[in-house]
Structure formats: structure tokens, C-alpha cells
Design a protein around this motif. Structure first.
Motif, mmCIF file in Angstrom:
data_model
loop_
_atom_site.group_PDB
_atom_site.id
_atom_site.type_symbol
_atom_site.label_atom_id
_atom_site.label_comp_id
_atom_site.label_asym_id
_atom_site.label_seq_id
_atom_site.Cartn_x
_atom_site.Cartn_y
_atom_site.Cartn_z
ATOM 1 N N PHE A 9 63.803 -22.490 48.404
ATOM 2 C CA PHE A 9 62.517 -22.943 47.886
ATOM 3 C C PHE A 9 62.399 -22.597 46.401
ATOM 4 O O PHE A 9 63.124 -21.737 45.905
ATOM 5 C CB PHE A 9 61.390 -22.295 48.693
ATOM 6 N N PRO A 10 61.477 -23.234 45.692
ATOM 7 C CA PRO A 10 61.324 -22.962 44.256
ATOM 8 C C PRO A 10 61.113 -21.486 43.910
ATOM 9 O O PRO A 10 61.532 -21.036 42.850
ATOM 10 C CB PRO A 10 60.113 -23.805 43.859
ATOM 11 N N ASN A 11 60.501 -20.704 44.807
ATOM 12 C CA ASN A 11 60.289 -19.274 44.542
ATOM 13 C C ASN A 11 61.441 -18.417 45.079
ATOM 14 O O ASN A 11 61.335 -17.198 45.148
ATOM 15 C CB ASN A 11 58.963 -18.813 45.136
ATOM 16 N N ASP A 12 62.528 -19.050 45.501
ATOM 17 C CA ASP A 12 63.747 -18.416 46.033
ATOM 18 C C ASP A 12 63.617 -17.869 47.444
ATOM 19 O O ASP A 12 64.527 -17.193 47.935
ATOM 20 C CB ASP A 12 64.298 -17.337 45.090
ATOM 21 N N ASP A 13 62.495 -18.131 48.144
ATOM 22 C CA ASP A 13 62.467 -17.862 49.579
ATOM 23 C C ASP A 13 63.498 -18.787 50.221
ATOM 24 O O ASP A 13 63.868 -19.815 49.641
ATOM 25 C CB ASP A 13 61.084 -18.145 50.172
#
Length: 194
Positions: free
Chosen positions: A152-156
Motif C-alpha cells: 500500500f502507499p503507506n507501506d502496509d
């Protein structure tokens, strides 16, 4: 009939992601990242099923055969070492494939197709890769993990993996459908077994 029901439930579960802005909005067996495990399990069930990595930042808990599990054979989750609230940082649904890793790979491919149809272009899918399991129990080096990550964009991360264990390793082959915070994902890849 059970196979059709499982596919339908998995598909419906993935559809909730289209409304999610954040991996924490997704649920596995009703549980989400950021929930307290005490909302689902009593403290004794958590403590009795805890496994500690060489690096003790997080603990792993595996719970099997609870009445509310509708899709998975078991649920693994991780919480920080001294967290008295048992806040979930990673959660996995496990489907067992005893002595049938090819069936696991087939299910993995089905799930990947479903996930790709649900997520936006902002979620990056890695290539499928296979590597030696990093566990100290992999004494003969023959236990393998095949995985695809959705970042995901937040690195999750959301990961779909098949674990193909050797007899020497002593574990059962299985599919792991996992959602993790970026903090946990970084730790499990780089620090957990150090």
C-alpha cells in the motif's frame, strides 16, 4: 459445495477492501489491525499459544479451531512484546494443505486474481517469489515459501503465501493470507530471526 462457499466468502471478504482507505479497515475472521486481541480471545488463550522470535520485539500467537472461524483453519497474529492490550500488528488466516502443496499454489493463484481485481492502481503487487524459510527449524534448507506481496502507499502489506515444509522442519504445508503494518513487515523481514 464447501469449496464454492469458501470461494464466495473469500471474494466477499476482498470486496470490503474497495471501501477501505487503509489496510486496518480489512478484517480476517472479524479481526483487524489495531484491534485488541482481548476482544476475541481471553488472556490465557493468548499466553498459552504464544511463540517468541529470537528478536523479541513482537510475539506470535496461533489460535486453532475457534467456533467463530468461518473460513480459516487457524489465525495467527502478532503483538508487541510488553503490550498489555495485545494490539494486533499483523494477522493471518491459515488454510492447511497437508501433503498437497500444489493445491495450495492453485488457491494462492485464485486469491491473487481476486485481490488484483479489487485494489486500485496505488497498490503495488510484487512478482511471485520463492525463498528458503528463514526459521532455525529449517535445518535441511528444504522448507520454501512462495509469496506475492501487495504494498500500500503507506507501506502496509497484504501477502498471500504458500509454505512448503520439509519433513525435517516438522510443520504442515499451508496457505497464509496476511495483513501487516509497515512497522511489523519491516521487522519480520529484517530483524525477527536475528
Amino acid at each position: 459445495m464447501n469449496r464454492l462457499l469458501l470461494i464466495l466468502i473469500l471474494t466477499l471478504s476482498f470486496q470490503t477492501l474497495t471501501k477501505a482507505d487503509d489496510i486496518r479497515d480489512f478484517q480476517i475472521e472479524g479481526m483487524s489491525i489495531g484491534d485488541s486481541a482481548l476482544d476475541y480471545f481471553n488472556k490465557k488463550a493468548i499466553e498459552d499459544n504464544t511463540w517468541v522470535y529470537p528478536n523479541k520485539k513482537f510475539k506470535r500467537v496461533q489460535n486453532d479451531d475457534y467456533d467463530f472461524f468461518k473460513i480459516y483453519n487457524s489465525i495467527d497474529f502478532h503483538y508487541k512484546y510488553n503490550d498489555k492490550k495485545y494490539t494486533i500488528h499483523s494477522i493471518s488466516g491459515i488454510l492447511d494443505y497437508k501433503d498437497n502443496i500444489e493445491q495450495c499454489y492453485d488457491k494462492m493463484d485464485e486469491i491473487i486474481v481476486d485481490i488484483k481485481s479489487v485494489f486500485s492502481r496505488k497498490v503495488v503487487m510484487t512478482e511471485k517469489s520463492t525463498f528458503s524459510h528463514p526459521s532455525p527449524k529449517n535445518v535441511d534448507g528444504k522448507s520454501k515459501v512462495t509469496v506475492v506481496n501487495f504494498i500500500f502507499p503507506n507501506d502496509d502489506e497484504l501477502d498471500v503465501a504458500c509454505y512448503d515444509y520439509s519433513e525435517a522442519h516438522g510443520s504442515q504445508d499451508h496457505l497464509n493470507f496476511n495483513i501487516s503494518t509497515n512497522n511489523f513487515s519491516d521487522w519480520i523481514k529484517n530483524e525477527a530471526y536475528n
